[in-house]
Design an enzyme around this catalytic site. Structure first.
Site, mmCIF file in Angstrom:
data_model
loop_
_atom_site.group_PDB
_atom_site.id
_atom_site.type_symbol
_atom_site.label_atom_id
_atom_site.label_comp_id
_atom_site.label_asym_id
_atom_site.label_seq_id
_atom_site.Cartn_x
_atom_site.Cartn_y
_atom_site.Cartn_z
ATOM 1 C CG ASP A 83 -1.520 -6.036 14.818
ATOM 2 O OD1 ASP A 83 -2.001 -7.054 14.289
ATOM 3 O OD2 ASP A 83 -1.295 -4.970 14.186
ATOM 4 C CG HIS A 181 -1.181 -4.251 6.683
ATOM 5 N ND1 HIS A 181 -1.649 -5.095 7.654
ATOM 6 C CD2 HIS A 181 0.087 -4.648 6.460
ATOM 7 C CE1 HIS A 181 -0.712 -5.951 8.001
ATOM 8 N NE2 HIS A 181 0.361 -5.701 7.293
#
Length: 220
Positions: A83, A181
């Site tokens: 990620d 986020h």
């Protein structure tokens, strides 16, 4: 089944009209909880590892934990994904070390440099049977220890996506439509008040999402 790439997983999701959970992991309990729940639900899953998680838990330990999950939950497809990989070296290390998918996030670079870096990762990944997610535009929030303020975030420009995907050969694309986020919340000065006087965060640009979808139909 062994670890898989996201290619077939995404195709089935599009055809079936459902979403796939992608969860960040950094220890045994999290890996167990996610994969055992997915096994019960017969749900495919993407297990994501960040640069910070690799520094915290060690690359080898994380890979072995995921390999154990594959063995204990043999009925579901599992992707092991990097990620927000910050550079080619990190992506290469994960490709060489057993990941089936990597993200190269050069979205903070100029457009041409983002293409150059992403293309380099794609070429190496594809030579090793690994798929690549890239990013255009910047999400507000925290990615590892790097904070991106909402006013610094930039929406993805739909007119750039076709050229970017064509020139890089990436397999999927992360776009920015105003989402936030990480351990980050919008501050009052970044919000507006609605007709009832309630603070609301910057709106999500679904028009950007729709335009990107038109330009890249069926592309993850």
């Amino acid at each position: 089944m062994p670890l898989v790439t996201s290619t077939e997983m995404f195709k089935k999701a599009y055809d079936g009209g459902y979403a796939i959970g992608a969860f960040n992991v950094n220890n045994m309990e999290i890996v167990q909880g996610i994969t055992e729940a997915c096994q019960e639900e017969h749900a495919p899953v993407i297990l994501q590892v960040s640069k910070g998680a690799r520094a915290y838990a060690n690359h080898t330990y994380l890979v072995k934990l995921v390999e154990a999950a594959v063995e204990c939950c043999p009925d579901i497809p599992i992707v092991l994904h990097l990620d927000h990989g910050p550079d080619f070296e990190t992506c290469k290390s994960c490709i060489d070390g057993g990941f089936t998918s990597v993200m190269i996030d050069a979205s903070g670079k100029p457009f041409a440099e983002n293409i150059e870096i992403t293309k380099k990762v794609v070429e190496y990944a594809h030579d090793h049977g690994v798929v690549v997610e890239a990013e255009l535009g910047t999400l507000a929030g925290i990615e590892d220890d790097v904070k991106v303020a909402a006013h610094e975030a930039s929406y993805t420009r739909p007119e750039e996506v076709e050229e970017f995907v064509s020139k890089t050969g990436c397999d999927s694309l992360a776009i920015a439509i105003g989402t936030s986020h990480g351990a980050y919340k919008f501050k009052p000065e970044q919000c507006t008040r609605n007709e009832k006087g309630i603070l609301v965060p910057p709106p999500l640009r679904f028009d950007v999402l729709e335009e990107v979808s038109k330009r890249l139909p069926g592309f993850p």
